[in-house]
Design a protein around this motif. Structure first.
Motif, PDB file in Angstrom:
ATOM      1  N   ASP A  49       0.840  -1.202   0.000  1.00  0.00           N
ATOM      2  CA  ASP A  49       0.000   0.000   0.000  1.00  0.00           C
ATOM      3  C   ASP A  49       0.872   1.247   0.000  1.00  0.00           C
ATOM      4  OD1 ASP A  49      -2.113  -1.746   0.155  1.00  0.00           O
ATOM      5  OD2 ASP A  49      -2.435  -1.472   2.310  1.00  0.00           O
ATOM      6  N   ASP A 107     -11.368   8.793  -7.370  1.00  0.00           N
ATOM      7  CA  ASP A 107     -10.385   9.562  -6.605  1.00  0.00           C
ATOM      8  C   ASP A 107      -9.639  10.533  -7.524  1.00  0.00           C
ATOM      9  OD1 ASP A 107      -8.381  10.056  -4.399  1.00  0.00           O
ATOM     10  OD2 ASP A 107      -7.071   9.049  -5.829  1.00  0.00           O
ATOM     11  N   THR A 131     -14.826  -1.896  -3.667  1.00  0.00           N
ATOM     12  CA  THR A 131     -13.441  -1.818  -4.155  1.00  0.00           C
ATOM     13  C   THR A 131     -12.722  -3.138  -3.937  1.00  0.00           C
ATOM     14  OG1 THR A 131     -13.468   0.504  -3.572  1.00  0.00           O
ATOM     15  CG2 THR A 131     -11.324  -0.454  -4.040  1.00  0.00           C
ATOM     16  N   GLU A 136      -7.467  -0.890   0.893  1.00  0.00           N
ATOM     17  CA  GLU A 136      -6.654  -0.212   1.896  1.00  0.00           C
ATOM     18  C   GLU A 136      -5.607   0.708   1.258  1.00  0.00           C
ATOM     19  OE1 GLU A 136      -5.864   1.152   5.363  1.00  0.00           O
ATOM     20  OE2 GLU A 136      -7.459  -0.324   5.066  1.00  0.00           O
ATOM     21  N   ARG A 139      -7.096   4.046   0.716  1.00  0.00           N
ATOM     22  CA  ARG A 139      -7.230   4.751   1.994  1.00  0.00           C
ATOM     23  C   ARG A 139      -5.870   5.232   2.497  1.00  0.00           C
ATOM     24  NH1 ARG A 139     -11.615   1.120   3.011  1.00  0.00           N
ATOM     25  NH2 ARG A 139     -10.266  -0.515   3.780  1.00  0.00           N
ATOM     26  N   ARG A 140      -4.849   4.425   2.242  1.00  0.00           N
ATOM     27  CA  ARG A 140      -3.501   4.777   2.718  1.00  0.00           C
ATOM     28  C   ARG A 140      -3.050   6.112   2.132  1.00  0.00           C
ATOM     29  NH1 ARG A 140       1.187   1.652   4.569  1.00  0.00           N
ATOM     30  NH2 ARG A 140       2.979   3.023   4.356  1.00  0.00           N
ATOM     31  N   GLY A 142      -4.820   8.657   1.379  1.00  0.00           N
ATOM     32  CA  GLY A 142      -5.472   9.778   2.053  1.00  0.00           C
ATOM     33  C   GLY A 142      -5.071   9.926   3.506  1.00  0.00           C
ATOM     34  N   ASN A 143      -4.644   8.831   4.132  1.00  0.00           N
ATOM     35  CA  ASN A 143      -4.434   8.861   5.589  1.00  0.00           C
ATOM     36  C   ASN A 143      -3.014   8.512   6.009  1.00  0.00           C
ATOM     37  OD1 ASN A 143      -7.228   9.303   5.928  1.00  0.00           O
ATOM     38  ND2 ASN A 143      -7.599   7.122   5.654  1.00  0.00           N
TER      39      ASN A 143
END
Lengths: 355, 473
Positions: A49, A107, A131, A136, A139-140, A142-143
């Motif tokens: 990721d 995105d 998805t 993940e 998401r990674r 963004g976070n």
């Protein structure tokens, strides 16, 4: 300090104890590394990721960019170095294996992407409602914490030198995959995990593991695993619900494509080759007139289906789904030529494709 | 920053080198303070501000409490400290929980209540450092300690990175004096510290995440009734996972601190060999149980006001202890069950005091098994995301469901049986022993081999970088 209980230290000859420990550890690690190398494992980047997030951030840089999204075929079939040789621009590879790519499409659209976007469409994955497998990673991006970012930077040099540093060779993965575990009565095993297929480069180009070309037993193992997926009968919602989901998906795709175009970008869909039992099931369950054509039509984009172009056929796909690395150069050159001509036919000229 | 990450390996190496370079003691403490802020900021930089607020408020409030002689004023100052610390904790940790319950209460009263969404990110380890900081003001208020003389020492006490996010919750009287004088570890302490770090990471990466977490997740995450065997295996797996995860963190933290020359107290003492629940709470999360004892149970009256009041105090302490873990009624039930166990045990001990049978090995072994059995019942509520899951699990465990699913493959069954048997055996063997003494009595080359084997297992497991479970508390 006097009344604070200090921790005791065991009385041992710590110097020679640590020395022996180090020697044993080096011997153990050397043996472990040698074992995996003897099975044709070689150092390669982990398709983590963190690596995906690293490349995703490259899209945010100003300037022209070609981005590829999709599933594992997009990872393996496109030769990014060839693409750079031909166009002068290496694509940013954001495809995710076993994953529905619409979340990445959305995105990019929401973040004002304005370059050339190549979308690999594998019908069974593209139409999934969620998805899925590698969600993940998205998401990674963004976070991601500073610690995770730094961890990725530290990990990459190690990935280049250690063959055992690989998701497939993690201790408990290896234990779990042993064939001698008895079957428990009443236990319904899930679909088997897909075994190692690729060696990743830092660009996330995934070279098909040569063991699939050279080792008939391993190739057959990979095909057996695909057979289980191909024979899997999921519990599907009623027909009218499925139809509505499909319509919603078409609207989402159309909206995202329009957003990217409004920002100055362009989108091209590609259907990458499959053969053998894989292609038979794909064509049976996802006929192009019911999946590929409606999506292309709704999105209003150039769609390139490998079946329509002789130059895109006849590639070596050892396990029916992914291309041998030796064929990716020829395939990529042919694909770029077709994309150029199809866009030109619509009066579209993209700087990302101009050497 | 996670201990089980490559980032920490590099971070700690740099900290260690800086700590052993010939800087002044003050400079070394500044290095540790900056490193601690970086350690915390590595998750989410803005949350460092919460540490600063706690530091500034308690530094000034404790000084003022110490100066002030009027009891009423002292109480007000203490209230200020508690309000700020619990206010931060309440806002970030319990805000959503309180709002949900308020909406539910209004609903039951027939009053429709629309609440705005509550999407606050929980700062990691907030319950730990909040309690540690509150202990400082409370100690000064209760005249158990004097305020720190150095703001640098106090800031380091609040922020000291080895135990910042998941304990042990260290008392100011234990840690602040250690910052007063220069300390570095000698070679033995440094290597023993590294060995403890290896043991802690082995517990976390290999035992908790590698061997046990998949089985616990498969059972608790199945979303359906499972067979009695699988329900028990899943619960046993979680009992081993939560111990190895949390004790692994504490052991690593103790090792990290020791490498720097500092002493942190033990947080676990082989709790699955406990003989009853008062024994369990002397062995499990010791720094929290003693905190609750000293700052909640004793001020409530402890056992000084008769049996009835003692039982009430025990229940209140354990219910709040449960809520400390998480903003959910399942945690409250977990704490409540422990309160009931402690109360029942206290009653029975009073009733059967001096019974000769209680001294036999067989009785003790049976009591240890019963304690472990009852602890496992509480873990069901701790692990379950909601009550339907918890009740479903309990029904499966007592065989009250028919047609439960088999969700564990043979490999997970083997892992759980072997590892849990190993954990119980180790706890029973070590019940009356001390790790350092056992290591000292073991042949040096055996210690080398075990150490190398644990490091080897850590590396080849590779780890998925999972956060420690207690970070969320």
């Amino acid at each position: 300090m006097a009344d604070i209980p200090l921790r005791p230290t065991p009385g041992q000859p710590w110097g020679k104890l640590a020395l022996l420990m180090s020697l044993l550890l080096v011997m153990g690690m050397g043996t472990w590394e040698g074992y995996w190398r003897s099975l044709q494992y070689a150092p390669s980047y982990r398709g983590s990721d963190g690596l995906w997030a690293l490349l995703r951030r490259q899209v945010d840089r100003p300037g022209p960019a070609t981005v590829t999204i999709g599933s594992s075929r997009t990872l393996s079939d496109l030769n990014l170095e060839t693409w750079r040789d031909v166009t002068g621009l290496r694509p940013i590879q954001l495809a995710l294996e076993g994953t529905q790519p619409r979340a990445v499409l959305d995105d990019l659209a929401q973040h004002g992407f304005s370059g050339l976007l190549i979308v690999g469409l594998t019908p069974v994955l593209f139409t999934l409602p969620d998805t899925g497998y590698r969600a993940e990673a998205v998401r990674r991006y963004g976070n991601e914490s500073p610690s995770q970012w730094l961890g990725q930077q530290i990990s990459m040099p190690l990935e280049q030198v250690l063959a055992f540093y690989n998701f497939d060779t993690a201790l408990f993965t290896v234990i779990e995959r042993q064939t001698w575990w008895p079957a428990r009565t009443g236990y319904q095993p899930p679909l088997p995990p897909v075994r190692k297929l690729f060696n990743y480069r830092r660009t996330r180009q995934a070279d098909l593991w040569t063991k699939l070309d050279d080792d008939a037993e391993y190739r057959e193992l990979a095909r057996d695993i695909w057979r289980e997926y191909l024979n899997f009968k999921p519990d599907l919602p009623p027909e009218d619900v499925l139809r509505q989901q499909f319509e919603n998906m078409l609207q989402e795709v159309r909206s995202d494509v329009e957003t990217i175009r409004a920002a100055g970008g362009e989108v091209v869909f590609i259907r990458l080759p499959s053969n053998g039992e894989f292609r038979a099931v794909e064509n049976g369950a996802f006929p192009r007139e019911r999946v590929w054509q409606p999506i292309i039509g709704a999105a209003g984009v150039v769609g390139i289906h490998f079946e329509d172009y002789p130059a895109l056929r006849g590639m070596s796909l050892p396990e029916w789904s992914h291309m041998s690395t030796r064929d990716t150069d020829r395939f990529t050159r042919a694909l770029i030529a077709i994309i150029r001509s199809q866009l030109a036919a619509r009066g579209v000229e993209r700087q990302e494709l101009t050497p | 920053m996670l201990f089980n990450s490559l980032t920490f390996v590099v971070f700690f190496s740099i900290v260690l080198v800086l700590h052993y370079l010939p800087f002044s003691w003050r400079q070394k403490k500044i290095n540790l303070l900056v490193a601690s802020y970086l350690f915390y900021a590595a998750w989410n930089p803005p949350f460092v501000i919460l540490l600063w607020i706690s530091t500034v408020v308690d530094w000034y409030v404790a000084k003022a409490i110490h100066r002030e002689q009027r009891q009423h004023q002292r109480r007000l100052l203490l209230f200020l400290s508690i309000a700020v610390n619990l206010g931060i904790l309440g806002y970030f940790k319990y805000g959503g929980f309180l709002l949900d319950n308020w909406v539910a209460l209004m609903g039951t009263l027939g009053i429709p209540w629309q609440a705005a969404g509550w999407s606050i990110v929980l700062p990691v380890g907030i319950s730990f450092y909040t309690f540690q900081t509150m202990a400082y003001s409370l100690d000064v208020y209760l005249r158990r300690a004097e305020p720190a003389e150095s703001v640098l020492d106090f800031s380091l006490f609040v922020t000291f990175f080895p135990q910042l996010v998941a304990g042990p919750i260290v008392r100011p009287t234990h840690l602040i004096p250690q910052f007063a004088e220069p300390v570095t570890a000698n070679r033995q302490q440094l290597l023993w510290g590294l060995a403890l770090m290896t043991l802690g990471l082995f517990e976390k990466i290999v035992v908790a995440d590698g061997a046990l977490a998949p089985a616990a997740e498969a059972v608790f995450g199945s979303g359906k009734a499972v067979t009695m065997v699988d329900a028990w295996l899943g619960t046993l797996a979680f009992s081993g996972q939560i111990f190895s995860d949390f004790a692994g963190y504490s052991t690593t933290a103790i090792g990290v601190a020791l490498c720097l020359g500092f002493s942190l107290p033990n947080n676990f003492n082989y709790p699955y060999a406990s003989l009853g629940f008062s024994d369990f709470w002397r062995r499990w999360h010791i720094s929290l149980s003693t905190w609750l004892r000293d700052y909640l149970y004793v001020p409530l009256g402890g056992n000084r006001k008769g049996n009835g009041r003692t039982y009430v105090n025990l229940m209140v302490t354990m219910l709040l202890g449960g809520l400390w873990h998480g903003a959910s009624w399942t945690f409250v039930v977990w704490g409540g069950l422990h309160g009931v166990y402690l109360t029942a045990e206290r009653f029975l001990r009073g009733r059967f005091k001096g019974a000769r049978v209680a001294q036999t090995v067989l009785f003790k072994f049976g009591l240890a098994l019963l304690t472990y059995f009852l602890v496992n019942i509480t873990w069901v509520f701790f692990r379950s995301p909601d009550f339907p899951t918890a009740w479903r699990m309990i029904r499966s465990m007592v065989g009250a469901t028919s047609g439960g699913a088999v969700v564990l493959p043979a490999v997970y069954v083997a892992q759980v049986v072997i590892v849990i048997a190993g954990i119980l055996a180790v706890h029973w063997f070590m019940r009356e022993r001390v790790l350092e003494e056992v290591v000292a009595r073991t042949r040096w080359w055996v210690v080398s081999t075990v150490w190398a084997a644990m490091l080897f297992a850590i590396i080849v497991t590779q780890g998925s970088g999972n956060a420690f479970i207690y970070f969320q508390f």
